[in-house]
Design an enzyme around this catalytic site. Structure first.
Site, PDB file in Angstrom:
ATOM      1  N   ARG A   1     -63.556  36.678 -25.104  1.00 48.02           N
ATOM      2  CA  ARG A   1     -62.662  35.527 -25.200  1.00 48.02           C
ATOM      3  C   ARG A   1     -62.548  35.162 -26.679  1.00 48.02           C
ATOM      4  O   ARG A   1     -63.482  35.415 -27.464  1.00 48.02           O
ATOM      5  CB  ARG A   1     -63.210  34.345 -24.413  1.00 48.02           C
ATOM      6  CG  ARG A   1     -63.420  34.613 -22.930  1.00 48.02           C
ATOM      7  CD  ARG A   1     -64.095  33.435 -22.255  1.00 48.02           C
ATOM      8  NE  ARG A   1     -64.289  33.666 -20.815  1.00 48.02           N
ATOM      9  CZ  ARG A   1     -65.378  34.205 -20.279  1.00 48.02           C
ATOM     10  NH1 ARG A   1     -66.393  34.560 -21.071  1.00 48.02           N
ATOM     11  NH2 ARG A   1     -65.477  34.378 -18.981  1.00 48.02           N
TER      12      ARG A   1
ATOM     13  N   LYS B   1     -69.222  31.683 -20.956  1.00 45.75           N
ATOM     14  CA  LYS B   1     -69.153  30.469 -20.151  1.00 45.75           C
ATOM     15  C   LYS B   1     -70.484  30.232 -19.442  1.00 45.75           C
ATOM     16  O   LYS B   1     -71.150  31.172 -19.033  1.00 45.75           O
ATOM     17  CB  LYS B   1     -68.016  30.574 -19.120  1.00 45.75           C
ATOM     18  CG  LYS B   1     -66.629  30.482 -19.731  1.00 45.75           C
ATOM     19  CD  LYS B   1     -65.565  30.437 -18.659  1.00 45.75           C
ATOM     20  CE  LYS B   1     -64.176  30.214 -19.255  1.00 45.75           C
ATOM     21  NZ  LYS B   1     -63.135  30.141 -18.221  1.00 45.75           N
TER      22      LYS B   1
ATOM     23  N   HIS C   1     -55.356  35.531 -25.318  1.00 42.55           N
ATOM     24  CA  HIS C   1     -56.026  36.204 -24.204  1.00 42.55           C
ATOM     25  C   HIS C   1     -55.411  37.571 -23.890  1.00 42.55           C
ATOM     26  O   HIS C   1     -55.964  38.320 -23.079  1.00 42.55           O
ATOM     27  CB  HIS C   1     -55.932  35.319 -22.957  1.00 42.55           C
ATOM     28  CG  HIS C   1     -57.264  34.951 -22.381  1.00 42.55           C
ATOM     29  ND1 HIS C   1     -58.368  34.634 -23.154  1.00 42.55           N
ATOM     30  CD2 HIS C   1     -57.689  34.858 -21.094  1.00 42.55           C
ATOM     31  CE1 HIS C   1     -59.390  34.348 -22.364  1.00 42.55           C
ATOM     32  NE2 HIS C   1     -59.007  34.495 -21.118  1.00 42.55           N
TER      33      HIS C   1
ATOM     34  N   ARG D   1     -57.615  40.584 -24.303  1.00 39.12           N
ATOM     35  CA  ARG D   1     -58.664  40.596 -23.260  1.00 39.12           C
ATOM     36  C   ARG D   1     -58.086  41.161 -21.962  1.00 39.12           C
ATOM     37  O   ARG D   1     -58.710  42.004 -21.301  1.00 39.12           O
ATOM     38  CB  ARG D   1     -59.184  39.184 -23.051  1.00 39.12           C
ATOM     39  CG  ARG D   1     -60.242  39.025 -21.956  1.00 39.12           C
ATOM     40  CD  ARG D   1     -60.808  37.608 -22.013  1.00 39.12           C
ATOM     41  NE  ARG D   1     -61.534  37.215 -20.812  1.00 39.12           N
ATOM     42  CZ  ARG D   1     -62.832  37.466 -20.598  1.00 39.12           C
ATOM     43  NH1 ARG D   1     -63.515  38.150 -21.506  1.00 39.12           N
ATOM     44  NH2 ARG D   1     -63.432  37.049 -19.508  1.00 39.12           N
TER      45      ARG D   1
ATOM     46  N   HIS E   1     -67.330  37.688 -16.033  1.00 41.76           N
ATOM     47  CA  HIS E   1     -66.846  36.909 -14.893  1.00 41.76           C
ATOM     48  C   HIS E   1     -67.991  36.657 -13.916  1.00 41.76           C
ATOM     49  O   HIS E   1     -68.699  37.588 -13.534  1.00 41.76           O
ATOM     50  CB  HIS E   1     -65.730  37.662 -14.155  1.00 41.76           C
ATOM     51  CG  HIS E   1     -64.430  37.668 -14.885  1.00 41.76           C
ATOM     52  ND1 HIS E   1     -63.423  38.573 -14.617  1.00 41.76           N
ATOM     53  CD2 HIS E   1     -63.943  36.865 -15.871  1.00 41.76           C
ATOM     54  CE1 HIS E   1     -62.396  38.347 -15.412  1.00 41.76           C
ATOM     55  NE2 HIS E   1     -62.685  37.311 -16.176  1.00 41.76           N
TER      56      HIS E   1
ATOM     57  N   TYR F   1     -56.815  42.131 -12.089  1.00 47.78           N
ATOM     58  CA  TYR F   1     -56.382  43.267 -12.912  1.00 47.78           C
ATOM     59  C   TYR F   1     -56.055  44.486 -12.070  1.00 47.78           C
ATOM     60  O   TYR F   1     -55.297  45.355 -12.513  1.00 47.78           O
ATOM     61  CB  TYR F   1     -57.460  43.599 -13.954  1.00 47.78           C
ATOM     62  CG  TYR F   1     -57.677  42.468 -14.918  1.00 47.78           C
ATOM     63  CD1 TYR F   1     -56.706  42.133 -15.866  1.00 47.78           C
ATOM     64  CD2 TYR F   1     -58.834  41.694 -14.878  1.00 47.78           C
ATOM     65  CE1 TYR F   1     -56.889  41.077 -16.738  1.00 47.78           C
ATOM     66  CE2 TYR F   1     -59.029  40.636 -15.747  1.00 47.78           C
ATOM     67  CZ  TYR F   1     -58.052  40.327 -16.673  1.00 47.78           C
ATOM     68  OH  TYR F   1     -58.229  39.269 -17.531  1.00 47.78           O
TER      69      TYR F   1
END
Length: 296
Positions: free
Chosen positions: A147, A171, A242, A245, A268, A277
């Site tokens: 990110r 995150k 983004h 990414r 994730h 994706y």
């Protein structure tokens, strides 16, 4: 009521270890929510909030043209806040318990083709320290799928060129180790040897990517650089920080990478986030079929 919001935000920092961007989103959502309760519902205590007050607020958001994704995020913020108040015995009931989250259309992420990625990577002026920095940033983003917030927070100690990996904190304050390809290692080596020292000037900082003042690059700063390079590379499609990414993940899957491995690389928590994706690759296959099959 503002004090209770501050208590909630403090809880998110200490107990949940949420990122600054997520905390800022909670802060904005709840500030607007309290403003509505105070100005339009004449409520001065969160214990007086009822389901209809929240519904009125959500209708106000919709009437102001807010997207369903924004409304869904607001519901999540409000629900988490009221659950916190109930758990802390600062309220007697949770008025958000039967609020339904609107269905949101999941948009396919925009990606670059491999040829467009090459154009973008070649756009920086390699004869300047800024060009060496920009090339290194783009190479790292495309090589790792970081990110942008993770990229600009990289420190010198996070880069392990000899072993070929980067350490990042994503995150939820989760650490992950991401492999670094040869092209990205080469670009980083040139930036560290020939660019970073000139950008650093008299400053002493361990931040990896620096701006013209020798300080840590910001998200806004990176965004301006990306837009300028996209124009130079003659990339006409919409481009966001983004996009690289998204392109990283899609190109890996198109070339046979395992979905679980891509999930780990992207950081994730839920594989359903990564599965978007697979829809992108299917859509691209359909386009290729329609273009090249003689009976399509």
């Amino acid at each position: 009521m503002k004090d209770q919001v501050q208590d909630f935000l403090h809880y998110l920092i200490v107990e949940r270890s949420l990122s600054k961007n997520t905390l800022d989103a909670y802060r904005r959502d709840l500030a607007q929510y309290l403003k509505h309760l105070n100005e339009y519902e004449n409520i001065s205590s969160l214990n007086d909030v009822r389901r209809m007050h929240i519904v009125n607020y959500l209708y106000a958001l919709r009437d102001n043209g807010k997207a369903s994704t924004t409304i869904a995020r607001n519901i999540a913020s409000i629900r988490a806040f009221h659950q916190f108040l109930l758990r802390e015995k600062a309220a007697e009931q949770d008025p958000s318990v039967h609020i339904e989250t609107p269905k949101t259309e999941r948009k396919l992420p925009k990606i670059l083709s491999t040829a467009e990625v090459e154009q973008l990577l070649e756009a920086p002026d390699y004869s300047t320290p800024f060009g060496k920095r920009d090339r290194a940033m783009l190479e790292v983003l495309y090589a790792t799928g970081l990110r942008v917030s993770e990229l600009i927070e990289l420190k010198m100690e996070d880069i392990h060129l000899t072993m070929g990996f980067i350490r990042t904190i994503g995150k939820g304050n989760k650490e992950r180790i991401v492999p670094l390809g040869k092209m990205a290692r080469d670009a980083l080596t040139i930036y560290l040897d020939e660019g970073r020292g000139q950008l650093m000037k008299k400053n002493r900082t361990d931040m990896l990517f620096l701006n013209h003042r020798g300080e840590s690059l910001s998200r806004q700063g990176f965004w301006k650089i990306l837009k300028k390079l996209a124009v130079k590379a003659n990339i006409l499609k919409p481009l966001t920080p983004h996009t690289l990414r998204h392109s990283f993940a899609t190109h890996l899957l198109e070339n046979g990478a395992d979905l679980r491995a891509v999930q780990e690389l992207l950081g994730h928590a839920d594989i359903s986030t990564t599965q978007i994706y697979t829809h992108v690759t299917k859509a691209r296959l359909k386009d290729i079929y329609s273009t090249y099959h003689p009976r399509a």
